[in-house]
Scaffold this motif. Sequence first.
Motif, mmCIF file in Angstrom:
data_model
loop_
_atom_site.group_PDB
_atom_site.id
_atom_site.type_symbol
_atom_site.label_atom_id
_atom_site.label_comp_id
_atom_site.label_asym_id
_atom_site.label_seq_id
_atom_site.Cartn_x
_atom_site.Cartn_y
_atom_site.Cartn_z
ATOM 1 N N LYS A 92 -0.873 60.195 60.479
ATOM 2 C CA LYS A 92 -0.552 60.599 61.846
ATOM 3 C C LYS A 92 0.447 59.603 62.403
ATOM 4 C CE LYS A 92 -2.629 61.814 66.320
ATOM 5 N NZ LYS A 92 -1.384 61.785 66.965
ATOM 6 N N MET A 93 1.588 60.134 62.854
ATOM 7 C CA MET A 93 2.651 59.307 63.408
ATOM 8 C C MET A 93 2.491 59.237 64.928
ATOM 9 S SD MET A 93 3.952 58.881 60.471
ATOM 10 C CE MET A 93 5.565 58.178 60.505
ATOM 11 N N PRO A 94 2.542 58.040 65.536
ATOM 12 C CA PRO A 94 2.353 57.921 66.982
ATOM 13 C C PRO A 94 3.544 58.421 67.793
ATOM 14 C CG PRO A 94 2.857 55.777 66.078
ATOM 15 C CD PRO A 94 2.726 56.728 64.916
ATOM 16 N N VAL A 95 4.730 58.371 67.210
ATOM 17 C CA VAL A 95 5.930 58.834 67.906
ATOM 18 C C VAL A 95 6.247 60.230 67.405
ATOM 19 C CG1 VAL A 95 8.376 58.385 68.333
ATOM 20 C CG2 VAL A 95 6.792 56.477 68.140
ATOM 21 N N GLY A 96 6.313 61.184 68.310
ATOM 22 C CA GLY A 96 6.634 62.549 67.937
ATOM 23 C C GLY A 96 5.421 63.380 67.555
ATOM 24 N N LEU A 116 10.419 51.592 66.862
ATOM 25 C CA LEU A 116 9.382 51.675 67.897
ATOM 26 C C LEU A 116 8.020 52.031 67.314
ATOM 27 C CD1 LEU A 116 11.243 53.319 70.885
ATOM 28 C CD2 LEU A 116 9.946 51.188 70.966
ATOM 29 N N SER A 117 7.992 52.944 66.355
ATOM 30 C CA SER A 117 6.701 53.355 65.789
ATOM 31 C C SER A 117 5.994 52.178 65.126
ATOM 32 C CB SER A 117 6.868 54.517 64.806
ATOM 33 O OG SER A 117 7.539 54.118 63.631
ATOM 34 N N GLU A 118 6.756 51.334 64.416
ATOM 35 C CA GLU A 118 6.134 50.173 63.778
ATOM 36 C C GLU A 118 5.768 49.115 64.813
ATOM 37 O OE1 GLU A 118 6.382 47.320 59.883
ATOM 38 O OE2 GLU A 118 8.032 48.700 60.262
ATOM 39 N N MET A 119 6.619 48.926 65.795
ATOM 40 C CA MET A 119 6.344 47.932 66.837
ATOM 41 C C MET A 119 5.086 48.307 67.618
ATOM 42 S SD MET A 119 8.772 45.557 66.698
ATOM 43 C CE MET A 119 8.840 44.823 68.315
ATOM 44 N N VAL A 120 4.921 49.583 67.936
ATOM 45 C CA VAL A 120 3.742 50.042 68.684
ATOM 46 C C VAL A 120 2.465 49.679 67.936
ATOM 47 C CG1 VAL A 120 2.466 52.135 69.354
ATOM 48 C CG2 VAL A 120 4.866 51.892 70.001
ATOM 49 N N LEU A 121 2.438 49.934 66.633
ATOM 50 C CA LEU A 121 1.232 49.654 65.843
ATOM 51 C C LEU A 121 1.041 48.163 65.575
ATOM 52 C CD1 LEU A 121 1.295 52.605 63.286
ATOM 53 C CD2 LEU A 121 -0.103 52.372 65.349
ATOM 54 N N SER A 122 2.122 47.415 65.427
ATOM 55 C CA SER A 122 2.021 45.992 65.119
ATOM 56 C C SER A 122 1.773 45.145 66.363
ATOM 57 C CB SER A 122 3.301 45.528 64.427
ATOM 58 O OG SER A 122 3.258 44.153 64.176
ATOM 59 N N GLU A 165 1.247 47.353 71.818
ATOM 60 C CA GLU A 165 1.767 47.580 73.162
ATOM 61 C C GLU A 165 2.186 49.037 73.265
ATOM 62 O OE1 GLU A 165 4.573 44.742 74.808
ATOM 63 O OE2 GLU A 165 3.904 43.229 73.387
ATOM 64 N N SER A 166 2.391 49.504 74.485
ATOM 65 C CA SER A 166 2.746 50.909 74.670
ATOM 66 C C SER A 166 4.189 51.178 74.234
ATOM 67 C CB SER A 166 2.566 51.327 76.132
ATOM 68 O OG SER A 166 3.638 50.840 76.922
ATOM 69 N N HIS A 167 4.439 52.402 73.860
ATOM 70 C CA HIS A 167 5.772 52.854 73.463
ATOM 71 C C HIS A 167 6.776 52.584 74.579
ATOM 72 C CE1 HIS A 167 8.995 55.832 73.081
ATOM 73 N NE2 HIS A 167 8.807 55.743 71.770
ATOM 74 N N ASP A 168 6.426 52.971 75.810
ATOM 75 C CA ASP A 168 7.357 52.825 76.937
ATOM 76 C C ASP A 168 7.670 51.355 77.223
ATOM 77 O OD1 ASP A 168 7.460 55.568 77.180
ATOM 78 O OD2 ASP A 168 5.999 55.658 78.815
ATOM 79 N N MET A 169 6.655 50.512 77.162
ATOM 80 C CA MET A 169 6.861 49.090 77.431
ATOM 81 C C MET A 169 7.774 48.460 76.380
ATOM 82 S SD MET A 169 3.915 46.385 78.247
ATOM 83 C CE MET A 169 4.049 44.716 77.723
ATOM 84 N N LEU A 170 7.535 48.776 75.109
ATOM 85 C CA LEU A 170 8.378 48.239 74.037
ATOM 86 C C LEU A 170 9.790 48.800 74.102
ATOM 87 C CD1 LEU A 170 5.794 48.192 71.141
ATOM 88 C CD2 LEU A 170 7.028 46.211 72.042
ATOM 89 N N ASP A 171 9.921 50.069 74.431
ATOM 90 C CA ASP A 171 11.241 50.691 74.550
ATOM 91 C C ASP A 171 12.051 49.977 75.636
ATOM 92 O OD1 ASP A 171 13.310 52.496 74.029
ATOM 93 O OD2 ASP A 171 12.510 54.002 75.402
ATOM 94 N N GLU A 172 11.412 49.700 76.750
ATOM 95 C CA GLU A 172 12.099 49.004 77.849
ATOM 96 C C GLU A 172 12.497 47.588 77.434
ATOM 97 O OE1 GLU A 172 11.171 47.574 82.413
ATOM 98 O OE2 GLU A 172 10.132 49.358 81.654
#
Length: 176
Positions: free
Chosen positions: A37-41, A137-143, A146-153
């Motif tokens: 299961k992929m967290p992004v998409g 982003l998908s790897e950063m979120v899991l590692s 932190e939230s996708h939006d926070m890391l994206d920003e």
Amino acid sequence: MFSIGDKVVYPMHGAGTIEKIEQKEMLGASQDYYIIKMPVGDMKLMVPTDKAENIGIREVAEKSITDKVFGVLEKPKDPYVHDVNWSKRYNTNADKIKSGDVLEVAEVVRELSHRHMERGLSIGEKKMLSTAKNILLSEMVLSQNESHDMLDEKIENTLKISYDLGNVNIEGNVNL
């Protein structure tokens, strides 16, 4: 071999969590598959367990490694990378993404983002930037947990700062 709950990276698709290991029959042969299961998409991938290593599936990088991503993104733009012809630049970036190395994917995001800020991207490079950023982003979120939006920003802010630093020369003058 991976287990249910393991966080893994599938090069060219990004990071996800092994949700199940199922046996499926395809073309008369029975085979075990990782259901990732992929967290992004919100995508799910089905990967034959015996082909996972050949595909390049690996564990999500430790936080200590993904912390280094921001060091890669902070580097000012490299004027030499921008002057390489389109096809060579595209192939180099595609190879970095296919490697599955989170730091190489970060380099692609940095270089394409800087190029986009400077002079825009072709349709192919825009798609590549989007793909690379989603993988990152998908790897950063899991590692980083932190939230996708926070890391994206955070990533976007770091890229803007590094781009601006690349436009200032040693004497403090703005490069035009």
